[in-house]
Design a protein around this motif. Sequence first.
Motif, PDB file in Angstrom:
ATOM      1  N   ILE A 257       0.868  -1.180   0.000  1.00 29.32           N
ATOM      2  CA  ILE A 257       0.000   0.000   0.000  1.00 29.32           C
ATOM      3  C   ILE A 257       0.905   1.230   0.000  1.00 29.32           C
ATOM      4  CG2 ILE A 257      -1.871   1.242   1.129  1.00 29.32           C
ATOM      5  CD1 ILE A 257      -2.660  -1.307   2.541  1.00 29.32           C
ATOM      6  N   ASP A 260       0.947   7.279  -0.260  1.00 28.75           N
ATOM      7  CA  ASP A 260      -0.018   8.292  -0.706  1.00 28.75           C
ATOM      8  C   ASP A 260      -1.433   7.738  -0.845  1.00 28.75           C
ATOM      9  OD1 ASP A 260       0.378   6.688  -2.891  1.00 28.75           O
ATOM     10  OD2 ASP A 260       0.877   8.303  -4.289  1.00 28.75           O
ATOM     11  N   GLU A 261      -1.621   6.402  -0.668  1.00 24.70           N
ATOM     12  CA  GLU A 261      -2.953   5.805  -0.731  1.00 24.70           C
ATOM     13  C   GLU A 261      -3.519   5.529   0.660  1.00 24.70           C
ATOM     14  OE1 GLU A 261      -3.302   2.396  -3.186  1.00 24.70           O
ATOM     15  OE2 GLU A 261      -2.292   3.300  -4.916  1.00 24.70           O
ATOM     16  N   THR A 263      -5.152   6.416   4.069  1.00 22.84           N
ATOM     17  CA  THR A 263      -5.979   7.490   4.633  1.00 22.84           C
ATOM     18  C   THR A 263      -6.143   7.364   6.143  1.00 22.84           C
ATOM     19  OG1 THR A 263      -8.002   6.223   4.208  1.00 22.84           O
ATOM     20  CG2 THR A 263      -7.267   7.772   2.487  1.00 22.84           C
ATOM     21  N   ARG A 303      -7.157   2.144   2.778  1.00 20.20           N
ATOM     22  CA  ARG A 303      -6.799   2.827   1.535  1.00 20.20           C
ATOM     23  C   ARG A 303      -7.806   3.920   1.207  1.00 20.20           C
ATOM     24  NH1 ARG A 303      -3.755  -0.372  -2.449  1.00 20.20           N
ATOM     25  NH2 ARG A 303      -3.049  -2.346  -1.525  1.00 20.20           N
ATOM     26  N   ALA A 304      -7.457   4.717   0.232  1.00 14.73           N
ATOM     27  CA  ALA A 304      -8.344   5.796  -0.202  1.00 14.73           C
ATOM     28  C   ALA A 304      -9.643   5.263  -0.782  1.00 14.73           C
ATOM     29  CB  ALA A 304      -7.628   6.678  -1.230  1.00 14.73           C
ATOM     30  N   ASP A 305      -9.617   4.055  -1.360  1.00  8.69           N
ATOM     31  CA  ASP A 305     -10.826   3.485  -1.945  1.00  8.69           C
ATOM     32  C   ASP A 305     -11.660   2.701  -0.931  1.00  8.69           C
ATOM     33  OD1 ASP A 305      -9.312   1.223  -1.561  1.00  8.69           O
ATOM     34  OD2 ASP A 305      -9.149   0.693  -3.684  1.00  8.69           O
TER      35      ASP A 305
END
Length: 334
Positions: A257, A260-261, A263, A303-305
Amino acid sequence: MTEKIRTSGHTRHLIFGLILPILIAVVGAVVAISWLPELPLTVAIHWGTDGADGYGSPWSLILIPVGITVVFTAATEFTIRSVRGQRGTTNNEKILVATRSFLSVLLTAGTLGSLAVQRGLTDPSQAPDIAAPMIVGAVGGIALAAAVWFILPAAEPLAFGDEPEAEPLELAPTERVYWERTIHIAGPVILLIVGALVVAVGAAVLSAMGSTRGFPFALGTALFVAVLSVGMSFWRVRADRRGFVVRAVLGWPRMTIPNDEITEVRVIEVNPTADFGGWGWRWAPGRRTGIVMRRGPGIEVTRADGRRLVVTVDDAEQGASVVATLARRVRAQS
């Protein structure tokens, strides 16, 4: 009212989750035992593409399925009861309970089908193919497992994000930070893995005794289980400027991971059975992937998603702080 619902759920679990699968196996064994006077002293216990090619005592076909059903039911019940009272019913618990019914029906149908076609035979090599009873057992097992799933109480939704986010380390912008650990499966689970290897090797030996043609396949299966067990029992966990990386000792699987991904980073308490349905490389509702080696603290990286990776590790707080620090630095630079 809540107490009545809980009692009703416990009763359904007792009847359909414990009594039913064992009862199916025992009744099947009793029926098979009643056929012993009609069976040859040695029966076919394995079939290949050319028909029966492995032989043994009819008792091996009768007792082994019952033993597997009882041991699997007892082992899964032990793991379920170890977390009961801490959380409500989960989908992982329901899967384990429903699997008991599937396994019991499949093994019982296979046993009765294998022996039924040999009643009255004097030469077990003439035993016809048993594909039909095995298909019936698989279909019946799936049907019963589905019914048990809906009979059991509904699973309670899992809550995420209750724990506070990890605090980043107070470091100067020029300071470098790196964290790495090796994790391995817990001691009691190692015993289960050793048991599985013993069963696999035992199957290879029995196959060799019954038919030399089946030995290479059985031995290959035993070796595959051994390599897979070792490969999935030891992992390296790392956090550095490249991101959060989890890699099995054999190099695969590998999950990365990028910083920058990331969160959110949290330290959470992980219960292997309740949260992931067991140990190892696991998946769970809520888009969660877990490298679950033991019960206790773990690092949860979001993660961001919205996908989440959970890794159990002793030094979870320190590791989570390092991951949070690296993620914050990337966000500050963007």
